[in-house]
Design an enzyme around this catalytic site. Structure first.
Site, short mmCIF file in Angstrom:
data_model
loop_
_atom_site.label_atom_id
_atom_site.label_comp_id
_atom_site.label_asym_id
_atom_site.label_seq_id
_atom_site.Cartn_x
_atom_site.Cartn_y
_atom_site.Cartn_z
N PRO A 196 0.83 -1.22 0.00
CA PRO A 196 0.00 0.00 0.00
C PRO A 196 0.85 1.26 0.00
CG PRO A 196 -0.75 -1.57 1.68
CD PRO A 196 0.56 -2.07 1.19
N LYS A 214 0.39 2.99 -6.88
CA LYS A 214 -0.19 2.18 -7.96
C LYS A 214 -1.37 2.90 -8.62
CE LYS A 214 -1.03 -1.32 -5.23
NZ LYS A 214 -0.52 -0.76 -3.96
N SER A 264 10.38 -19.15 3.74
CA SER A 264 11.69 -18.53 3.54
C SER A 264 12.58 -18.58 4.78
CB SER A 264 11.52 -17.08 3.09
OG SER A 264 10.80 -16.34 4.04
N LYS A 316 13.43 -7.74 1.32
CA LYS A 316 14.22 -8.35 2.40
C LYS A 316 15.62 -7.75 2.48
CE LYS A 316 11.79 -12.80 2.17
NZ LYS A 316 11.92 -14.23 1.82
#
Length: 1024
Positions: free
Chosen positions: A411, A415, A732, A775
């Site tokens: 968010p 976009k 992950s 990350k």
């Protein structure tokens, strides 16, 4: 005209429809137009033949007037209007003659200029009783039917019809004719029932008919009063035999009685359905009547005419046009204020208001589009590039046949505004429809008109509101669309977003196809995991990743601060933001990938300053980091700045969240028990399975990791991820948890300044994961400069911002063992007991015995090799500095401990030497490198300030040939900045064509940095 008639005064011809309709009394006593009496004068008698006797064989020549929509019977008195020129001429001629005229019905009412073939042969000879001239050249006539007649011949047609008429007289009636009497009684009975049922006829009519004794006359009288089609009346007129006429009339009456009974039944049923709302209905009808009297309600004819005019202006397909016309005709027959009329009106208006033929003219200018995108958005270079490619293809192909763009990202990253900028750049209207929480298919396709309150779907409604058929249409939050018993909106979207199907999109409410193929559809989502696969297959995903701290700083300075200052009425003389102040807001008062909350906090600061300015406390505030804390209070967030170098059982992992990446610590502990595996910290199912897979892998490799083989019987393993209130899931963290458990069971510490991510298998392989960009940015923010990534995620490194990428070191791992080599720290890996010079050798016979492992150091002269050797051994003069660099022809061997020795190879490439000396050096080097079996690695030194020379490249190729390559030390790292260091390391790797797993260690002997990492690397080499 003579076309529109009945026994009462009726409306005249269309060309005279503005003439006021008269009553019968007004027609007889009009003071404005003199009445012409129908009495025959002596002069007329002289100019006409005597009236012939009536018989079956008598003929008479009379003017003929064809009537439209009207039949005349003998003994019938009626009036009608005439306006056609021939009819007026015939009427005037009849008045001049004996006032007799022959009236006959037209076969087709629509024929304006009839010929003899257009009217029937049998009609009625009538006597003109009265004639009244009306305004507009029309004449109203009162006639009386005399007897039947048949056209034998048309004498002439101009200036009026004059025909030779054969008189037809009814045969004489005998009172003894029982069949005729029976038919008369039957007809009277049926006519009595007909009069009782039909409320339009007065009861006195039946009393008049009963007194007639002649069967033919009775049939004619009844036929003139019943409401039947003109064709049926003509059949009765043409029935010359009174008995046949009565039979035909009887059949007609019986049929009409049945029809009236059905109508009566229908009327009774309707009346029986009126319920407690009857009073309200009548009140509404009264109100409508009042409104009509006051002129407050539009006439339905005018409304229908308006609809038809709008329809004629639209270029629709034939089937669509027919359906709309049918609905308009249906609406024209409805009561304007009825509920059904309201539904029909809304439907017609919904169709006519759609932009069937209206579209925006594309103005695709790639350069202008790029300027607009750069003006509206900072960064997002790859997203802008893909959008510009899309627009370029659209311009060249003159259409939109490609996939639908789907902007995916957290968010607040812009976009929606990107889609808005696309619309602005090509000059199209912009429409946004949020799909978040939409669970009803009718939101997309609309409601069927059988439901009360039905409306079109939001797609058609939005198209109608924007006014063009080719807007930029944004489906926002397509990943949050739902489904329940009302249908699946995602399935409904398949037709909308499929370029091969949306040309004929049919909304359930409209029930006619509408072309959506020219609409530019763009969708947005936070993640693709919740988008149905068939729907995702129709879209091209463009990742809109989060912003870095530098991106947010630039966005705040260029966009957010000016915007909030304007909205809060502040100027530069009232408030200013320092870079430190904005960084404080970014790092400690917001935690997001976008800038939505950052804008809120800046607005919060502006409001507080505005209050101070208005109250007079201050005129201007400079927002430094300290002032930000004063206004916003205690810091809301903190970042995990990694402190400490090593700890047993604690590893640093990386996680992806919807607001960006984050670091997390995975803690493990082994306590005496029965082999239970305890997982805490709100781990999801996938994460728990990763932990169990890691334990199974460790059990299969206990000997390799030097772990007790029965640990799963003696110990309970507890794996915990702090911040337990936050749910966590995903594969992950598999390699991170496995490494932490190995560290706990082996007692070997783990470096906390190295972060890792990757999914693990039962064979110890590390599989690729997603969210690498977010990350790595989280690791960089936390102060980590080294990250372990799955080998298959190597292409994702290019997606990381260059400023972050150049400041990080990435190690690509294939399996758990690769990760352990990087993060496990062995305390006794490099024990330097001594560092004595053992020997100086020139030829192999002088080399020491091969009883110790050897690590050799090679490099160009003056690269800093001697200084480095002194640094890593803790001696000031371990290595001898040559007085003539580039000409040393000896190899120095130094004993470090009981396990290995360091070998100092002679330098190369500094001074110009003779060919024989150079050849001698090459022979010595090749002899050593190829002959020493205990040589495990050659550490090659390269000056980080410059690109590797040709000699450096040649040396590294030698090392590759003998399998001794893999470690390069970049010396003199103190001479350049950190950013330049990362850039130069990349150049070194490219020039030497190094493998991704090979090491490049920057070292500064002057600042005494980097040597510890080199020592640990040497220890790992010796272990291998």
């Amino acid at each position: 005209m003579d076309d529109n008639n009945n026994r009462k005064f009726v409306e005249t011809d269309p060309e005279e429809n503005d003439i006021e309709e008269l009553t019968e009394d007004e027609g007889e006593n009009s003071p404005e137009v003199p009445e012409i009496e129908g009495e025959e004068s002596a002069e007329d008698a002289e100019n006409t033949a005597e009236e012939p006797e009536k018989s079956m064989k008598a003929f008479v020549e009379l003017p003929l007037i064809p009537l439209r929509g009207l039949s005349v019977f003998p003994n019938m008195v009626l009036h009608f209007d005439i306006g056609r020129e021939k009819s007026i001429n015939a009427l005037e001629k009849s008045m001049i003659m004996n006032q007799h005229v022959f009236l006959v019905s037209q076969k087709d009412d629509t024929t304006d200029l009839p010929t003899p073939e257009d009217f029937y042969r049998i009609g009625v000879v009538c006597k003109i009783k009265q004639m009244l001239k009306l305004p507009g050249d029309s004449i109203r006539v009162l006639v009386e039917g005399l007897y039947r007649g048949e056209v034998e011949d048309i004498i002439f047609e101009v200036p009026y019809f004059r025909a030779k008429i054969r008189e037809i007289e009814d045969p004489a009636y005998s009172a003894d004719d029982s069949e005729a009497e029976a038919l008369m009684r039957s007809v009277l009975s049926n006519f009595d029932e007909y009069v009782n049922i039909n409320s339009d006829l007065a009861p006195e009519i039946f009393a008049t008919v009963v007194t007639i004794e002649d069967p033919g006359r009775m049939a004619d009288m009844i036929a003139s009063h019943i409401e039947v089609r003109m064709e049926d009346k003509q059949k009765l007129l043409e029935a010359l035999d009174p008995k046949k006429r009565l039979e035909l009339l009887n059949e007609t009456l019986m049929r009409e009685i049945e029809i009236l009974k059905i109508e009566h039944d229908i009327s009774s049923k309707v009346k029986s359905q009126i319920n407690k709302n009857q009073r309200e209905y009548y009140l509404r009808e009264q109100m409508r009547a009042i409104q009509e009297e006051l002129g407050g309600e539009e006439n339905i004819e005018e409304e229908v005419a308006g609809f038809l005019q709008q329809l004629s202006e639209l270029d629709l397909e034939e089937k669509t046009r027919e359906k709309v016309e049918k609905e308009i005709k249906r609406f024209s027959r409805m009561q304007p204020s009825s509920a059904e009329a309201t539904v029909s009106r809304n439907y017609i208006e919904s169709i006519l208001e759609l932009p069937w033929n209206t579209e925006s003219e594309d103005n695709i200018d790639i350069n202008r589009a790029e300027e607009i995108l750069n003006e509206d958005h900072y960064g997002l270079d790859k997203v802008k590039e893909r959008v510009l490619e899309y627009l370029a293809v659209m311009q060249l192909s003159d259409g939109l046949k490609g996939p639908i763009l789907c902007l995916v990202g957290p968010p607040g990253v812009g976009k929606t505004s990107i889609a808005r900028s696309v619309a602005r750049s090509i000059g199209r209207e912009f429409v946004r429809m949020s799909l978040g929480g939409v669970r009803d298919e009718a939101e997309i396709r609309g409601h069927r008109r059988t439901y009360i309150g039905a409306i079109p779907g939001r797609i058609i409604t939005s198209i109608k509101d924007c006014g063009t058929k080719n807007p930029v249409f944004l489906f926002d939050e397509v990943d949050k669309i739902g489904a329940d018993y009302k249908g699946d909106p995602a399935s409904a979207l398949l037709e909308v977003l499929d370029p091969e199907q949306n040309k004929d999109f049919t909304d359930h409410y409209l029930e006619v196809p509408f072309d959506l193929s020219k609409v530019m559809f763009i969708t947005t989502a936070n993640t693709t995991s919740t988008i149905p696969r068939p729907l995702l297959d129709r879209m091209e995903v463009i990742d809109v990743s989060g912003y870095t701290e530098e991106d947010k700083l630039n966005i705040a300075q260029k966009y957010l601060v000016p915007k909030q200052m304007k909205e809060n009425g502040l100027t530069k003389s009232n408030i200013s933001f320092t870079e430190q102040g904005l960084r404080t807001v970014i790092n400690y008062y917001t935690r997001e990938s976008g800038v939505r909350n950052l804008e809120r906090e800046i607005g919060n600061l502006c409001r507080k300053v505005a209050r101070n300015v208005v109250s007079g406390e201050t005129d201007k505030v400079s927002m430094t980091g300290k002032r930000v804390q004063e206004f916003l209070g205690k810091k809301k967030f903190r970042f995990d700045i990694i402190k400490g170098e090593k700890e047993v059982g604690v590893t640093t992992g990386l996680a992806w969240t919807v607001v960006g990446g984050d670091t997390l610590f995975i803690e493990t502990a082994a306590v005496p028990g029965t082999g239970r595996l305890v997982l805490t910290g709100q781990m999801g199912d996938v994460m728990q399975e990763s932990a169990k897979a890691g334990v199974s892998y460790i059990r299969s490799m206990t000997k390799k990791f030097k772990i007790e083989e029965d640990f799963y019987k003696k110990y309970d393993l507890h794996v915990h991820i702090p911040e337990g209130a936050i749910p966590k899931d995903g594969p992950s963290a598999g390699v991170t948890m496995c490494t932490a458990i190995i560290s706990t069971l082996s007692g070997i510490p783990v470096r906390k300044d190295i972060a890792m991510t990757g999914e693990i298998t039962l064979r110890g392989k590390v599989l690729p994961v997603g969210g690498i960009r977010e990350k790595v940015m989280a690791a960089h923010r936390a102060g980590i400069r080294k990250v372990l990534l799955p080998r298959d995620n190597e292409p994702d490194i290019d997606e990381i911002p260059e400023v972050v990428r150049n400041d990080m070191e990435f190690v690509l791992i294939k399996n758990v063992n690769d990760a352990l080599k990087e993060v496990l720290v062995k305390e006794k890996r490099m024990l330097i007991k001594k560092s004595d010079l053992e020997t100086i050798a020139v030829k192999p016979s002088q080399y020491p015995a091969e009883n110790l492992k050897e690590i050799a150091f090679a490099g160009r002269s003056n690269v800093g090799k001697s200084s480095l050797l002194n640094l890593i051994t803790g001696r000031k003069k371990l290595a001898r500095v040559s007085g003539s660099p580039g000409k040393t022809q000896t190899i120095n061997f130094y004993i470090i401990n009981d396990e290995f020795r360091i070998v100092d190879l002679p330098g190369y490439g500094y001074a110009k030497v003779s060919k024989s000396v150079s050849q001698k050096w090459g022979d010595m080097m090749e002899t050593y490198l190829s002959g020493r079996k205990n040589l495990v690695r050659v550490v090659q030194l390269v000056d980080i300030r410059h690109e590797p020379t040709g000699q450096d490249v040649q040396m590294y190729e030698y090392l590759k040939h003998y399998g001794l390559d893999g470690t390069v030390v970049a010396t003199k790292a103190d001479k350049i900045s950190k950013g330049q260091t990362a850039k130069q390391i990349k150049i070194i790797r490219q020039k030497l064509e190094m493998s991704p797993e090979d090491k490049v260690i920057p070292v500064s002997s002057l600042k005494r940095s980097g040597h510890q990492e080199l020592i640990e690397e040497m220890g790992r080499i010796l272990e291998l």
